[in-house]
Design a protein around this motif. Structure first.
Motif, PDB file in Angstrom:
ATOM      1  N   VAL A 149       0.848  -1.211   0.000  1.00 17.20           N
ATOM      2  CA  VAL A 149       0.000   0.000   0.000  1.00 17.20           C
ATOM      3  C   VAL A 149       0.877   1.252   0.000  1.00 17.20           C
ATOM      4  N   TYR A 150       1.970   1.192   0.790  1.00 17.36           N
ATOM      5  CA  TYR A 150       2.849   2.360   0.934  1.00 17.36           C
ATOM      6  C   TYR A 150       4.062   2.138   0.034  1.00 17.36           C
ATOM      7  N   ASP A 151       4.226   3.021  -0.925  1.00 21.43           N
ATOM      8  CA  ASP A 151       5.234   2.887  -1.968  1.00 21.43           C
ATOM      9  C   ASP A 151       6.653   2.792  -1.362  1.00 21.43           C
ATOM     10  N   GLN A 152       7.371   1.737  -1.720  1.00 19.40           N
ATOM     11  CA  GLN A 152       8.689   1.501  -1.111  1.00 19.40           C
ATOM     12  C   GLN A 152       9.674   2.624  -1.422  1.00 19.40           C
ATOM     13  N   GLN A 153       9.660   3.078  -2.686  1.00 22.49           N
ATOM     14  CA  GLN A 153      10.623   4.150  -3.056  1.00 22.49           C
ATOM     15  C   GLN A 153      10.342   5.424  -2.271  1.00 22.49           C
ATOM     16  N   LEU A 154       9.067   5.720  -2.063  1.00 21.92           N
ATOM     17  CA  LEU A 154       8.722   6.937  -1.314  1.00 21.92           C
ATOM     18  C   LEU A 154       9.133   6.793   0.155  1.00 21.92           C
ATOM     19  N   GLN A 155       8.955   5.593   0.700  1.00 17.86           N
ATOM     20  CA  GLN A 155       9.419   5.366   2.086  1.00 17.86           C
ATOM     21  C   GLN A 155      10.924   5.594   2.175  1.00 17.86           C
ATOM     22  N   ASP A 156      11.656   5.051   1.172  1.00 20.24           N
ATOM     23  CA  ASP A 156      13.122   5.186   1.189  1.00 20.24           C
ATOM     24  C   ASP A 156      13.532   6.655   1.115  1.00 20.24           C
ATOM     25  N   LYS A 157      12.829   7.405   0.248  1.00 20.57           N
ATOM     26  CA  LYS A 157      13.156   8.839   0.113  1.00 20.57           C
ATOM     27  C   LYS A 157      12.966   9.547   1.454  1.00 20.57           C
ATOM     28  N   LEU A 158      11.837   9.246   2.129  1.00 18.97           N
ATOM     29  CA  LEU A 158      11.561   9.907   3.417  1.00 18.97           C
ATOM     30  C   LEU A 158      12.629   9.553   4.449  1.00 18.97           C
ATOM     31  N   LEU A 159      13.007   8.279   4.485  1.00 10.82           N
ATOM     32  CA  LEU A 159      14.003   7.870   5.485  1.00 10.82           C
ATOM     33  C   LEU A 159      15.371   8.470   5.172  1.00 10.82           C
ATOM     34  N   GLU A 160      15.688   8.589   3.871  1.00  6.85           N
ATOM     35  CA  GLU A 160      16.963   9.238   3.484  1.00  6.85           C
ATOM     36  C   GLU A 160      16.982  10.691   3.947  1.00  6.85           C
ATOM     37  N   LEU A 174       5.934  20.309  14.554  1.00  7.47           N
ATOM     38  CA  LEU A 174       5.622  20.915  13.253  1.00  7.47           C
ATOM     39  C   LEU A 174       6.856  21.316  12.424  1.00  7.47           C
ATOM     40  N   PRO A 175       7.880  21.947  13.031  1.00  5.06           N
ATOM     41  CA  PRO A 175       9.031  22.327  12.201  1.00  5.06           C
ATOM     42  C   PRO A 175       9.678  21.124  11.518  1.00  5.06           C
ATOM     43  N   VAL A 176       9.750  19.988  12.221  1.00  5.94           N
ATOM     44  CA  VAL A 176      10.363  18.789  11.612  1.00  5.94           C
ATOM     45  C   VAL A 176       9.468  18.282  10.486  1.00  5.94           C
ATOM     46  N   MET A 177       8.158  18.246  10.752  1.00  7.04           N
ATOM     47  CA  MET A 177       7.236  17.765   9.717  1.00  7.04           C
ATOM     48  C   MET A 177       7.325  18.641   8.465  1.00  7.04           C
ATOM     49  N   LYS A 178       7.400  19.965   8.679  1.00  4.70           N
ATOM     50  CA  LYS A 178       7.477  20.884   7.525  1.00  4.70           C
ATOM     51  C   LYS A 178       8.747  20.614   6.719  1.00  4.70           C
ATOM     52  N   ARG A 179       9.856  20.436   7.435  1.00  2.00           N
ATOM     53  CA  ARG A 179      11.142  20.205   6.767  1.00  2.00           C
ATOM     54  C   ARG A 179      11.081  18.921   5.937  1.00  2.00           C
ATOM     55  N   VAL A 180      10.544  17.858   6.570  1.00  2.00           N
ATOM     56  CA  VAL A 180      10.479  16.562   5.873  1.00  2.00           C
ATOM     57  C   VAL A 180       9.621  16.698   4.618  1.00  2.00           C
ATOM     58  N   ILE A 181       8.471  17.350   4.762  1.00  2.00           N
ATOM     59  CA  ILE A 181       7.560  17.422   3.606  1.00  2.00           C
ATOM     60  C   ILE A 181       8.162  18.291   2.505  1.00  2.00           C
ATOM     61  N   SER A 182       8.787  19.407   2.878  1.00  2.00           N
ATOM     62  CA  SER A 182       9.299  20.254   1.792  1.00  2.00           C
ATOM     63  C   SER A 182      10.456  19.560   1.071  1.00  2.00           C
ATOM     64  N   GLU A 183      11.308  18.840   1.803  1.00  2.00           N
ATOM     65  CA  GLU A 183      12.395  18.096   1.130  1.00  2.00           C
ATOM     66  C   GLU A 183      11.812  16.963   0.276  1.00  2.00           C
ATOM     67  N   PHE A 184      10.800  16.315   0.801  1.00  2.00           N
ATOM     68  CA  PHE A 184      10.181  15.176   0.100  1.00  2.00           C
ATOM     69  C   PHE A 184       9.581  15.625  -1.238  1.00  2.00           C
ATOM     70  N   LEU A 185       8.866  16.754  -1.204  1.00  2.00           N
ATOM     71  CA  LEU A 185       8.193  17.190  -2.432  1.00  2.00           C
ATOM     72  C   LEU A 185       9.192  17.535  -3.536  1.00  2.00           C
ATOM     73  N   LYS A 186      10.412  17.947  -3.125  1.00  2.00           N
ATOM     74  CA  LYS A 186      11.431  18.258  -4.143  1.00  2.00           C
ATOM     75  C   LYS A 186      11.854  16.989  -4.873  1.00  2.00           C
ATOM     76  N   THR A 187      11.722  15.834  -4.211  1.00  2.00           N
ATOM     77  CA  THR A 187      12.289  14.602  -4.788  1.00  2.00           C
ATOM     78  C   THR A 187      11.297  13.835  -5.674  1.00  2.00           C
ATOM     79  N   ILE A 188       9.998  14.209  -5.633  1.00  2.00           N
ATOM     80  CA  ILE A 188       9.054  13.385  -6.404  1.00  2.00           C
ATOM     81  C   ILE A 188       8.667  14.051  -7.718  1.00  2.00           C
ATOM     82  N   HIS A 189       8.661  13.254  -8.769  1.00  2.00           N
ATOM     83  CA  HIS A 189       8.318  13.804 -10.099  1.00  2.00           C
ATOM     84  C   HIS A 189       7.480  12.806 -10.867  1.00  2.00           C
TER      85      HIS A 189
END
Ligand code: HPA
Length: 280
Positions: free
Chosen positions: A166-177, A265-280
């Protein structure tokens, strides 16, 4: 929830899209985010955005839970659009699955390939501290029903959807990276969902730990299951807002859940903004 629900869903999605395009022009989000308790402010990562109240949008249900603002945000960043749902509907609000999964059908109809879900959850695993984030690796769905029950809701949804990833493996890896690279408290674990609205008993939490759950909550799996069945790539992040019942010596309260979300919240914001840069 049979054929009627399917008709209503299709009609409403088209009506909603017409309404949004009148307000905003063409909406083609690269990704969509559904924000759980206290996470709506993650949309502040976007400098350029427009918003509409759920109450003005045909098909969208106003939220009834504190910490869920009930606004849809269209954000622009580096020539890409993102749709942010500030607040979600829950099964425990008693209006069935329609309001819970409507945002998923909407965002799918707008051709968004990615869906990011966030929530607050009670921590069961002793690996994960209060305030830390947990990338959902998989879930155990103990809600009393399933949003995919009924006549097939969409031509893209098979009668018996595979849910082995259900949860995309590549996206999980990106978040953990991202967590590793920026030294953020980001773990990986299994989320167990219940209908709520009551928090769990200590005996239930003990049992869920034995079943393999790292965190427990009242949302996310219905949207994740539906988006996966529609062929979308799904990622989800829990913030461990409290230790689960019996692990903490204190009674649980929604206020504590919201307060931890504010701190994280600051950590969540950081994670999401970095994450969105990586997905295309
Ligand atoms: N249990 C269920 N849902 C939750 C919790 C919890 O402890 N914390 C935040 N959402």
């Amino acid at each position: 929830m049979g054929n009627d629900f399917r008709c209503q869903l299709n009609d409403s999605v088209e009506e909603t899209i017409d309404f949004l395009s009148q307000k905003w022009g063409t909406v083609r989000p690269s990704a969509s985010i559904i924000c759980g308790s206290g996470w709506g402010q993650t949309s502040e990562i976007f400098t350029e955005s427009q918003s509409l109240d759920y109450s003005e949008i045909p098909g969208m249900n106003p939220t009834s839970v504190s910490g869920h603002l009930g606004k849809l945000i269209l954000a622009n960043s580096n020539d890409r659009q993102f749709l942010v749902f500030r607040g979600r509907s829950h099964f425990y609000e008693g209006k069935g699955w329609g309001p819970v999964v409507f945002p998923v059908f909407l965002t799918h109809a707008l051709n968004s390939k990615f869906l990011l879900l966030t929530n607050a959850a009670g921590g069961i695993s002793d690996r994960i501290a209060v305030g830390d984030l947990m990338v959902i690796r998989d879930h155990i769905n103990l809600m009393p029903s399933n949003p995919l029950i009924g006549s097939v809701l969409h031509p893209d949804i098979p009668r018996f959807p595979d849910q082995s990833a259900v949860y995309d493996q590549q996206l999980q890896d990106k978040l953990l990276e991202i967590g590793l690279k920026h030294k953020l408290p980001l773990h990986c674990g299994t989320y167990l969902s219940l209908a709520g609205p009551a928090f769990e008993t200590p005996a239930e939490i003990q049992a869920f730990g034995k079943l393999g759950a790292d965190a427990v909550g009242m949302s996310t799996t219905p949207e994740a299951m539906t988006a996966n069945a529609l062929g979308m790539r799904v990622a989800a992040i829990s913030c461990i807002s409290n230790l689960a019942a019996g692990i903490t010596p204190h009674p649980l309260s929604h206020l504590d859940v919201e307060n931890t979300a504010v701190k994280a919240l600051p950590v969540m914001k950081r994670v999401i903004s970095e994450f969105l840069k990586t997905i295309h």
